[in-house]
Design a protein around this motif. Structure first.
Motif, PDB file in Angstrom:
ATOM      1  N   THR A   1       0.849  -1.200   0.000  1.00 51.34           N
ATOM      2  CA  THR A   1       0.000   0.000   0.000  1.00 51.34           C
ATOM      3  C   THR A   1       0.880   1.244   0.000  1.00 51.34           C
ATOM      4  O   THR A   1       2.042   1.211   0.379  1.00 51.34           O
ATOM      5  CB  THR A   1      -0.909   0.012   1.238  1.00 51.34           C
ATOM      6  OG1 THR A   1      -0.100  -0.035   2.414  1.00 51.34           O
ATOM      7  CG2 THR A   1      -1.856  -1.184   1.215  1.00 51.34           C
ATOM      8  N   GLY A   2       0.306   2.350  -0.443  1.00 51.52           N
ATOM      9  CA  GLY A   2       1.027   3.611  -0.451  1.00 51.52           C
ATOM     10  C   GLY A   2       2.045   3.743  -1.551  1.00 51.52           C
ATOM     11  O   GLY A   2       2.931   4.607  -1.494  1.00 51.52           O
ATOM     12  N   ILE A   3       1.952   2.891  -2.580  1.00 57.74           N
ATOM     13  CA  ILE A   3       2.893   2.916  -3.699  1.00 57.74           C
ATOM     14  C   ILE A   3       2.233   3.635  -4.875  1.00 57.74           C
ATOM     15  O   ILE A   3       1.071   3.369  -5.199  1.00 57.74           O
ATOM     16  CB  ILE A   3       3.269   1.476  -4.124  1.00 57.74           C
ATOM     17  CG1 ILE A   3       3.925   0.742  -2.960  1.00 57.74           C
ATOM     18  CG2 ILE A   3       4.183   1.486  -5.335  1.00 57.74           C
ATOM     19  CD1 ILE A   3       5.287   1.230  -2.580  1.00 57.74           C
ATOM     20  N   PRO A   4       2.917   4.561  -5.543  1.00 59.87           N
ATOM     21  CA  PRO A   4       2.336   5.244  -6.705  1.00 59.87           C
ATOM     22  C   PRO A   4       1.900   4.245  -7.792  1.00 59.87           C
ATOM     23  O   PRO A   4       2.554   3.218  -8.002  1.00 59.87           O
ATOM     24  CB  PRO A   4       3.476   6.130  -7.219  1.00 59.87           C
ATOM     25  CG  PRO A   4       4.417   6.255  -6.076  1.00 59.87           C
ATOM     26  CD  PRO A   4       4.286   5.014  -5.273  1.00 59.87           C
ATOM     27  N   VAL A   5       0.832   4.578  -8.468  1.00 57.27           N
ATOM     28  CA  VAL A   5       0.285   3.712  -9.518  1.00 57.27           C
ATOM     29  C   VAL A   5       0.188   4.510 -10.813  1.00 57.27           C
ATOM     30  O   VAL A   5      -0.260   5.660 -10.816  1.00 57.27           O
ATOM     31  CB  VAL A   5      -1.111   3.174  -9.131  1.00 57.27           C
ATOM     32  CG1 VAL A   5      -1.676   2.308 -10.258  1.00 57.27           C
ATOM     33  CG2 VAL A   5      -1.044   2.374  -7.834  1.00 57.27           C
ATOM     34  N   CYS A   6       0.643   3.900 -11.902  1.00 60.57           N
ATOM     35  CA  CYS A   6       0.575   4.530 -13.213  1.00 60.57           C
ATOM     36  C   CYS A   6      -0.096   3.569 -14.180  1.00 60.57           C
ATOM     37  O   CYS A   6       0.238   2.378 -14.217  1.00 60.57           O
ATOM     38  CB  CYS A   6       1.991   4.873 -13.706  1.00 60.57           C
ATOM     39  SG  CYS A   6       2.076   5.496 -15.402  1.00 60.57           S
ATOM     40  N   GLU A   7      -1.063   4.048 -14.935  1.00 61.98           N
ATOM     41  CA  GLU A   7      -1.707   3.197 -15.932  1.00 61.98           C
ATOM     42  C   GLU A   7      -0.842   3.129 -17.190  1.00 61.98           C
ATOM     43  O   GLU A   7      -0.218   4.109 -17.591  1.00 61.98           O
ATOM     44  CB  GLU A   7      -3.096   3.756 -16.280  1.00 61.98           C
ATOM     45  CG  GLU A   7      -4.096   3.660 -15.150  1.00 61.98           C
ATOM     46  CD  GLU A   7      -5.481   4.105 -15.588  1.00 61.98           C
ATOM     47  OE1 GLU A   7      -5.659   4.382 -16.798  1.00 61.98           O
ATOM     48  OE2 GLU A   7      -6.374   4.192 -14.731  1.00 61.98           O
TER      49      GLU A   7
END
Length: 814
Positions: free
Chosen positions: A455-461
């Motif tokens: 959790t708390g990790i940046p997400v990029c599509e």
């Protein structure tokens, strides 16, 4: 066409080019040195005397033997490098005694080679079967250490073409004397520095556990002619270590997958089954939780760095990562290699835990200074190959992005999400297995990983897209009678002996030439080829008769070891020409720099020497996968990782081919992963492992840098010789990757009775058989007359060769 002049110079003095390339070789060697351990011991002070021991102390090994050797002017040992740096050596008597023992051992070895050569058809076989073994020095005494502030011990190994390394003391393991020496030195309670001067790993686990004072370990690999100076630069802090391992160093050889079945160890040199599948190198260690001694990508510095991911952004068919790097040390400026790994969704097709997806090397950062690097992650590094669907697929799911300065230090820093599965490239079925076998599988261990989520990790599509379609029109030469084109399909048989080092005639010591048969009538000149990949391998000197202007030749043995085995005969009425090429660090040593700009600079330097010595095609870079640490030729190759191999080969290729009239020949295509019975072994490998591991680097190099040529390997792949494989030469390389250059065979692939079949080489799209013999000509002509080999196939092969001759000739004329 230009008028021919003899290659080399009548002046024996070092040229300005030699001095310039000497400096580059030194810088490259230093940059590729990997600091594996340092407990506050390094750097040393030149004011403190050192004791220096080991077989490589004064006889430092510059590179491997065989076609990858370079007949350069001078080699700088670790001993000489330390002395030039201004440090004193306490055991000069030991060094002098070793020199005497070395010379005696060399003479004994020479006698054995010459005797064995009388009993084989090709003298090179006697040479390859008996690599020189460095002798032990005399026993170390307390007197040798008197006044020393530290002891340096150089462990050296020699390996090369034609024979794999042995799982024996004095090769993969420490020799009895090396072990005794290190235990003896450990008793004196002074810092002990190990220098590893080998083309591959030497097992050190036990000695590191049994000693207290081995405070530093430097892997200098095989660093070329300037290796001793480079080692001294790092030892004394004139250069800050920045190299990183390009292969995993296991704690025990047995930690590798299927260790007992590699090469000669399985008792069957006719067949090599790649049961590990995609789990090669770090993919195995990381996926199966096997802890290595030193991980892939590992290497220390005299300073420290902090890495922070600034962001991810999609760029068409790739992802761009921006990473901030800060030198957190207080004393030394340095450079860091930023490595990006990805973990793929563990649903669907089984996969390795993580894979390298991108890397970059920073500029030199002063203490406290920060900088940013941008790293591109190609979408194909996120894809898997499906044999069932014959496609590269980016699966739907979450992808982890790991940032670090080694695999083991990499930290999960972001996620990429792919909303739906995308077929990014469709393929053709190639190289089918003759007999299916069970490949290594992670099973439930791989399935459990899909449940892990931070959790708390940046997400990029990320939205994958289709790879661009390849349109590759092959030239078919129509203006010449087909019978006159046939000599283009094999090397210049007028050159005489078709054995290593003596097939070239115009440039003495060159590996071979294309045909001269069309030169007089059509003004189509031959292309001259020289071995690599640590520099050009030519004869150091040769003589030309003043009256006839003809070159005095030499045999195979005369072209090896700077003529030590068969010295050049001196003729009175002759001029002596000198061809001093530069021995750069070997492929592995260069790769350990992880520096694409440096490798391009290296390529430009090689091209400069190619132009000087009239060489058109350099038979390099070597880019086979380091599948097992015992491969005798691993020193020529970059890595166990295909992405790193392909990226570095592309950099070298660009550097060479920036020079007009110069081309590279990437090799050995493919699965040349062992040397024992290399001309007859059948590499049995699944199509997925073939495409993801063993062909991937070649694909990257072809698509990114358009090499002039490819060399096919000796071995069979799933029952078919590589030079006879249409699946490799035509379907994969040309139809799928868009390769437009020439494919040539490795030397003498058609000579053994069970070797490659000459006419099938042309039918497969292997354009040239090297170095060529009259049986090749007869076989091709018979096949053409019988209708087995079509006129179209001959014209296509000839067309590609003529197109390359024209291209290189036009560039040279500019």
């Amino acid at each position: 066409m230009k008028n021919w002049t003899h290659s080399g110079s009548l002046n024996q003095e070092p040229s300005a080019r030699e001095e310039k390339h000497r400096a580059l070789a030194r810088r490259a060697a230093a940059e590729g040195i990997v600091l594996l351990k340092n407990e506050g011991v390094l750097p040393l002070k030149t004011s403190a005397p050192v004791a220096l021991f080991g077989s490589g102390a004064e006889k430092t090994v510059k590179g491997g033997i065989g076609s990858g050797d370079v007949n350069n002017r001078e080699n700088i040992s670790v001993y000489k490098g330390i002395k030039e740096a201004g440090a004193s050596v306490t055991n000069e008597d030991w060094i002098r005694d070793y020199d005497k023992r070395y010379k005696e051992a060399r003479e004994e070895w020479k006698e054995k080679i010459l005797e064995d050569a009388r009993h084989v058809q090709n003298p090179f076989d006697a040479y390859a079967a008996n690599p020189f073994v460095l002798p032990d020095g005399r026993r170390i005494t307390e007197q040798d250490l008197r006044g020393a502030g530290a002891a340096v011990y150089v462990i050296s190994r020699i390996s090369g073409e034609g024979k794999d390394r042995r799982l024996e003391e004095g090769d993969y393991y420490l020799s009895v004397r090396e072990r005794e020496d290190l235990l003896y030195l450990d008793r004196f309670q002074i810092p002990l520095i190990l220098i590893l001067n080998s083309g591959g790993p030497v097992e050190l686990t036990d000695i590191l556990q049994e000693t207290e004072n081995i405070g530093a370990v430097l892997n200098i690999s095989q660093p070329g002619q300037e290796g001793g100076r480079a080692a001294a630069d790092v030892l004394f802090g004139r250069a800050v270590p920045e190299g990183k391992l390009t292969a995993t160093w296991a704690r025990r050889y047995e930690d590798h997958p299927f260790p007992d079945t590699y090469s000669y160890l399985n008792g069957d040199l006719e067949k090599e089954v790649y049961r590990e599948g995609i789990y090669v190198g770090y993919r195995y260690f990381d996926s199966f939780g096997v802890r290595p001694l030193w991980s892939f990508g590992y290497g220390l510095s005299y300073t420290s760095f902090r890495l922070e991911l600034c962001g991810l952004k999609q760029e068409q068919s790739s992802v761009r990562a921006e990473i901030s790097v800060t030198n957190t040390g207080k004393r030394y400026a340095g450079r860091e290699v930023v490595q990006v790994y990805v973990s793929l969704p563990h649903s669907g097709i089984e996969k390795e835990r993580r894979r390298l997806a991108g890397f970059a090397k920073t500029e030199r950062l002063a203490p406290g200074e920060s900088g940013k690097v941008k790293i591109e992650i190609p979408q194909k590094q996120l894809a898997v190959f499906s044999q069932e669907r014959q496609a590269w697929i980016t699966e739907a799911g979450t992808y982890g992005v790991w940032i670090g300065n080694s695999l083991d230090s990499a930290v999960l820093s972001a996620y990429l999400t792919v909303a739906r599965e995308t077929v990014i490239e469709e393929t053709h079925r190639i190289c089918p297995l003759e007999e299916p076998f069970e490949e290594l599988s992670r099973g439930e261990a791989g399935d459990r990983e899909k449940e892990k989520k931070e959790t708390g990790i940046p997400v990029c599509e990320f939205v994958p897209c289709r790879e661009p379609e390849i349109k590759n029109v092959q030239p078919a030469e129509e203006q010449y009678p087909v019978e006159e084109l046939i000599p283009l399909l094999y090397g210049n048989i007028t050159a005489g002996a078709s054995t290593l080092g003596s097939a070239g005639i115009r440039v003495p010591g060159s590996a071979g030439e294309t045909t001269e048969a069309l030169e007089e009538k059509y003004r189509i000149r031959s292309l001259i080829m020289a071995d690599g990949p640590a520099g050009l391998r030519l004869r150091q000197s040769y003589q030309v008769d003043r009256e006839t202007d003809s070159v005095y030749g030499t045999g195979v043995l005369g072209s090896l070891e700077n003529g030590f085995l068969e010295p050049m005969e001196i003729h009175e009425n002759a001029d002596t020409y000198y061809q001093y090429c530069t021995a750069f660090p070997t492929g592995t040593a260069l790769a350990q720099t992880w520096d694409t700009e440096l490798l391009a600079e290296f390529g430009r330097a090689v091209a400069e020497e190619m132009r000087e010595f009239h060489v058109d095609l350099w038979l390099a870079p070597g880019m086979n996968i380091q599948r097992n640490p015992l491969c005798g030729r691993n020193f020529e190759y970059f890595s166990e990782d295909p992405f790193l191999s392909g990226t570095l080969a592309s950099a070298v290729t660009r550097g060479v081919q920036e020079h007009t009239g110069c081309g590279v020949t990437i090799k050995h295509f493919a699965c040349n992963n062992q040397e024992d019975n290399r001309m007859g072994v059948d590499s049995c490998v699944s199509e997925r492992a073939l495409r993801e591991i063993y062909l991937r680097g070649f694909e990257i190099a072809v698509k990114e840098s358009a090499p002039a040529a490819i060399m096919s390997s000796y071995n069979l792949i799933n029952g078919v010789h590589a030079a006879n494989s249409r699946d490799l030469c035509t379907v994969a390389a040309r139809e799928e990757w868009g390769f437009k250059g020439v494919i040539m065979s490795d030397w003498n692939t058609t000579v053994p009775e069970d070797g490659s079949i000459p006419w099938k080489c042309a039918a497969a799209g292997n354009d040239i058989i090297m170095p060529g013999n009259r049986r090749d000509d007869a076989d091709i002509r018979r096949a053409y007359e019988r209708g087995e080999l079509s006129e179209k196939q001959i014209r296509e092969c000839a067309g590609r060769i003529l197109a390359l001759v024209k291209k290189l000739n036009e560039e040279t004329q500019k």
